[in-house]
Design an enzyme around this catalytic site. Structure first.
Site, PDB file in Angstrom:
ATOM      1  N   ARG A 103      -6.159 -13.216 -37.093  1.00 58.29           N
ATOM      2  CA  ARG A 103      -5.887 -13.530 -38.503  1.00 58.29           C
ATOM      3  C   ARG A 103      -6.018 -12.273 -39.361  1.00 58.29           C
ATOM      4  NH1 ARG A 103      -9.602 -18.854 -38.558  1.00 58.29           N
ATOM      5  NH2 ARG A 103     -10.721 -17.553 -37.073  1.00 58.29           N
TER       6      ARG A 103
ATOM      7  N   TYR B 195     -14.456 -25.016 -20.107  1.00 61.61           N
ATOM      8  CA  TYR B 195     -15.157 -24.076 -21.005  1.00 61.61           C
ATOM      9  C   TYR B 195     -16.382 -23.512 -20.280  1.00 61.61           C
ATOM     10  CZ  TYR B 195     -17.797 -22.034 -24.819  1.00 61.61           C
ATOM     11  OH  TYR B 195     -18.504 -21.145 -25.599  1.00 61.61           O
TER      12      TYR B 195
ATOM     13  N   THR C 293     -20.780 -22.410 -36.437  1.00 63.38           N
ATOM     14  CA  THR C 293     -19.709 -21.474 -36.821  1.00 63.38           C
ATOM     15  C   THR C 293     -18.426 -22.302 -36.904  1.00 63.38           C
ATOM     16  OG1 THR C 293     -19.170 -21.041 -34.515  1.00 63.38           O
ATOM     17  CG2 THR C 293     -20.829 -19.592 -35.502  1.00 63.38           C
ATOM     18  N   GLU C 294     -17.289 -21.640 -36.729  1.00 64.63           N
ATOM     19  CA  GLU C 294     -16.041 -22.414 -36.699  1.00 64.63           C
ATOM     20  C   GLU C 294     -15.738 -22.925 -35.285  1.00 64.63           C
ATOM     21  OE1 GLU C 294     -12.828 -20.299 -38.603  1.00 64.63           O
ATOM     22  OE2 GLU C 294     -14.063 -19.864 -40.355  1.00 64.63           O
ATOM     23  N   PHE C 295     -16.675 -22.678 -34.360  1.00 64.87           N
ATOM     24  CA  PHE C 295     -16.491 -23.028 -32.948  1.00 64.87           C
ATOM     25  C   PHE C 295     -16.061 -24.489 -32.748  1.00 64.87           C
ATOM     26  CE2 PHE C 295     -18.291 -24.620 -28.956  1.00 64.87           C
ATOM     27  CZ  PHE C 295     -17.772 -23.731 -28.033  1.00 64.87           C
TER      28      PHE C 295
ATOM     29  N   PRO D 162     -25.853 -17.751 -26.300  1.00 61.05           N
ATOM     30  CA  PRO D 162     -26.374 -18.671 -27.318  1.00 61.05           C
ATOM     31  C   PRO D 162     -26.136 -20.126 -26.953  1.00 61.05           C
ATOM     32  CG  PRO D 162     -24.779 -17.076 -28.227  1.00 61.05           C
ATOM     33  CD  PRO D 162     -24.635 -17.074 -26.739  1.00 61.05           C
TER      34      PRO D 162
HETATM   35  P1  NDP Z   1     -15.629 -18.824 -34.232  1.00 65.11           P
HETATM   36  O1  NDP Z   1     -14.535 -19.800 -33.989  1.00 65.11           O
HETATM   37  O2  NDP Z   1     -16.300 -18.844 -35.557  1.00 65.11           O
HETATM   38  O3  NDP Z   1     -15.109 -17.341 -33.943  1.00 65.11           O
HETATM   39  C1  NDP Z   1     -14.297 -17.055 -32.836  1.00 65.11           C
HETATM   40  C2  NDP Z   1     -13.652 -15.695 -33.009  1.00 65.11           C
HETATM   41  O4  NDP Z   1     -12.873 -15.429 -31.827  1.00 65.11           O
HETATM   42  C3  NDP Z   1     -12.704 -15.633 -34.189  1.00 65.11           C
HETATM   43  O5  NDP Z   1     -12.884 -14.425 -34.877  1.00 65.11           O
HETATM   44  C4  NDP Z   1     -11.324 -15.665 -33.548  1.00 65.11           C
HETATM   45  O6  NDP Z   1     -10.407 -14.875 -34.307  1.00 65.11           O
HETATM   46  C5  NDP Z   1     -11.594 -14.981 -32.208  1.00 65.11           C
HETATM   47  N1  NDP Z   1     -10.567 -15.345 -31.236  1.00 65.11           N
HETATM   48  C6  NDP Z   1     -10.356 -16.555 -30.665  1.00 65.11           C
HETATM   49  N2  NDP Z   1      -9.268 -16.507 -29.875  1.00 65.11           N
HETATM   50  C7  NDP Z   1      -8.789 -15.237 -29.958  1.00 65.11           C
HETATM   51  C8  NDP Z   1      -7.668 -14.568 -29.390  1.00 65.11           C
HETATM   52  N3  NDP Z   1      -6.828 -15.189 -28.553  1.00 65.11           N
HETATM   53  N4  NDP Z   1      -7.470 -13.271 -29.687  1.00 65.11           N
HETATM   54  C9  NDP Z   1      -8.323 -12.635 -30.524  1.00 65.11           C
HETATM   55  N5  NDP Z   1      -9.397 -13.193 -31.097  1.00 65.11           N
HETATM   56  C10 NDP Z   1      -9.611 -14.495 -30.819  1.00 65.11           C
HETATM   57  O7  NDP Z   1     -16.687 -19.096 -33.078  1.00 65.11           O
HETATM   58  P2  NDP Z   1     -18.067 -18.365 -32.683  1.00 65.11           P
HETATM   59  O8  NDP Z   1     -18.381 -17.257 -33.580  1.00 65.11           O
HETATM   60  O9  NDP Z   1     -19.064 -19.442 -32.501  1.00 65.11           O
HETATM   61  O10 NDP Z   1     -17.683 -17.846 -31.229  1.00 65.11           O
HETATM   62  C11 NDP Z   1     -17.815 -16.509 -30.812  1.00 65.11           C
HETATM   63  C12 NDP Z   1     -18.139 -16.487 -29.351  1.00 65.11           C
HETATM   64  O11 NDP Z   1     -19.398 -17.108 -29.144  1.00 65.11           O
HETATM   65  C13 NDP Z   1     -17.160 -17.215 -28.436  1.00 65.11           C
HETATM   66  O12 NDP Z   1     -16.975 -16.456 -27.276  1.00 65.11           O
HETATM   67  C14 NDP Z   1     -17.871 -18.525 -28.124  1.00 65.11           C
HETATM   68  O13 NDP Z   1     -17.455 -19.045 -26.892  1.00 65.11           O
HETATM   69  C15 NDP Z   1     -19.298 -18.047 -28.084  1.00 65.11           C
HETATM   70  N6  NDP Z   1     -20.333 -19.034 -28.273  1.00 65.11           N
HETATM   71  C16 NDP Z   1     -20.351 -19.855 -29.376  1.00 65.11           C
HETATM   72  C17 NDP Z   1     -21.374 -20.773 -29.530  1.00 65.11           C
HETATM   73  C18 NDP Z   1     -21.419 -21.734 -30.659  1.00 65.11           C
HETATM   74  O14 NDP Z   1     -22.063 -22.811 -30.521  1.00 65.11           O
HETATM   75  N7  NDP Z   1     -20.831 -21.430 -31.797  1.00 65.11           N
HETATM   76  C19 NDP Z   1     -22.490 -20.839 -28.575  1.00 65.11           C
HETATM   77  C20 NDP Z   1     -22.354 -19.950 -27.451  1.00 65.11           C
HETATM   78  C21 NDP Z   1     -21.342 -19.079 -27.339  1.00 65.11           C
HETATM   79  P3  NDP Z   1      -8.895 -15.311 -34.645  1.00 65.11           P
HETATM   80  O15 NDP Z   1      -8.829 -16.798 -34.633  1.00 65.11           O
HETATM   81  O16 NDP Z   1      -8.659 -14.701 -35.997  1.00 65.11           O
HETATM   82  O17 NDP Z   1      -8.086 -14.656 -33.592  1.00 65.11           O
HETATM   83  C1  8X3 Z   2     -20.983 -23.018 -27.097  1.00 69.67           C
HETATM   84  C2  8X3 Z   2     -22.195 -23.870 -26.919  1.00 69.67           C
HETATM   85  O1  8X3 Z   2     -23.004 -26.095 -26.010  1.00 69.67           O
HETATM   86  O2  8X3 Z   2     -21.025 -26.110 -27.415  1.00 69.67           O
HETATM   87  O3  8X3 Z   2     -20.846 -22.122 -26.049  1.00 69.67           O
HETATM   88  O4  8X3 Z   2     -20.925 -25.277 -25.162  1.00 69.67           O
HETATM   89  S1  8X3 Z   2     -21.755 -25.392 -26.346  1.00 69.67           S
END
Ligand code: NDP
Ligand code: 8X3
Length: 259
Positions: free
Chosen positions: A35, A153, A188-190, A183
């Site tokens: 983005r 996942y 987050t936006e996850f 983590p």
């Molecule tokens: P967000 O959705 O808030 O952020 C994800 C980021 O990844 C965005 O900046 C997005 O950018 C980028 N992204 C996704 N797909 C692509 C792509 N194809 N190319 C480039 N960039 C990409 O989620 P989190 O901050 O929570 O997630 C970050 C990491 O942490 C991930 O790997 C997630 O699996 C991991 N994680 C998250 C947890 C949670 O509960 N939130 C727990 C454990 C791990 P854009 O869309 O602009 O490309």
């Molecule tokens: C993200 C944490 O528990 O949603 O990796 O899979 S969980």
């Protein structure tokens, strides 16, 4: 010469918070994501607030040609990278194996595993040349134990765990640190991404659990990245107080507290 960090997936969540933390400490910050507008806005804010150099790189980690072109371009602008945070990633859907959506599977595998590999493949030679650097992979508790409907996942995060261990072995002779940060549930936006924009469902995930926040992960990345040169955190798992692992957690209200 200022230190330089490259953070993938910095348009939201952990990546954005990590970018803010390192910019506030004077690092040159290279931020990536798909983005472009968000990246540009973040770059402008960080530059204005902290007077640091910020380099936004718009690319999709799933596209190896885009990754190569973007990093080649980056190498023309900087001469070293101290830290790579492989953070870009996502979950798509929640379902049993027999009902899984193939597109979701491809998206998760291509982003979380192949994307991480493509970026690492471009940056590791630079660090090898420098004989210094730190690769930090964002794994998950989902890469430590699987949970119901998390199949693919979880598999991608188990792969991140394996690749982190393998990269540490490969980088050992060059003095390059390799760390996995895993983590648990974090707000987050996850979940919004996982549930394809269903805000209600995403919000429900975090109701009453006092989940981790993106800044908590930024704190941990900063800690791991600033230890003495001879100290490397190999593997760090972090959850909020109400979570034990992928499948066992309680609500904040169910926690026993002394009256
Ligand atoms: P967000 O959705 O808030 O952020 C994800 C980021 O990844 C965005 O900046 C997005 O950018 C980028 N992204 C996704 N797909 C692509 C792509 N194809 N190319 C480039 N960039 C990409 O989620 P989190 O901050 O929570 O997630 C970050 C990491 O942490 C991930 O790997 C997630 O699996 C991991 N994680 C998250 C947890 C949670 O509960 N939130 C727990 C454990 C791990 P854009 O869309 O602009 O490309
Ligand atoms: C993200 C944490 O528990 O949603 O990796 O899979 S969980």
């Amino acid at each position: 010469m200022s230190k330089t960090i490259l953070i993938t997936g910095a348009t939201s969540g952990f990546g954005k918070a990590i970018a803010e933390r390192f910019a506030s400490k004077g690092y040159t910050v290279c931020i990536t994501g798909r983005r472009a507008e968000r990246l540009q806005e973040l770059a402008e804010n960080l530059t204005a607030q902290y007077s640091v150099k910020v380099i936004p790189l718009v690319f999709d980690v799933r596209e190896s040609a885009q990754v190569i072109a973007a990093i080649d371009n980056l190498k023309k602008q900087i001469d070293h990278i101290d830290i790579l945070v492989n953070n870009a990633g996502l979950a798509a859907g929640l379902s049993t194996i027999d009902e899984g959506n193939l597109d979701d599977w491809e998206t998760m595998i291509d982003t979380n595993v192949k994307g991480l590999l493509y970026v690492t493949r471009q940056i590791a030679p630079l660090m090898r040349e420098q004989t210094s650097g730190h690769i930090i992979n964002i794994g998950s508790t989902a890469g430590k134990s699987v949970y119901k409907n998390g199949n693919v996942y979880c598999a991608t995060k188990f792969a991140v765990d394996a690749l982190t261990q393998a990269t540490r072995i490969d980088m050992l002779p060059y003095g390059i640190k390799v760390t996995a940060i895993n983590p648990g549930m974090a707000e987050t936006e996850f979940s919004l991404v996982r549930f394809k924009g269903d805000e209600e469902r995403a919000k429900n995930m975090y109701n009453g659990v006092n989940a981790l926040q993106a800044v908590d992960i930024a704190d941990i990345v900063w800690y791991c990245a600033t230890l003495p040169p001879h100290v490397c955190i190999n593997d760090l798992t972090v959850t909020c107080l109400t979570q034990v692992n992928s499948f066992y957690n309680i609500k904040e209200a169910d926690r026993i507290v002394k009256k």
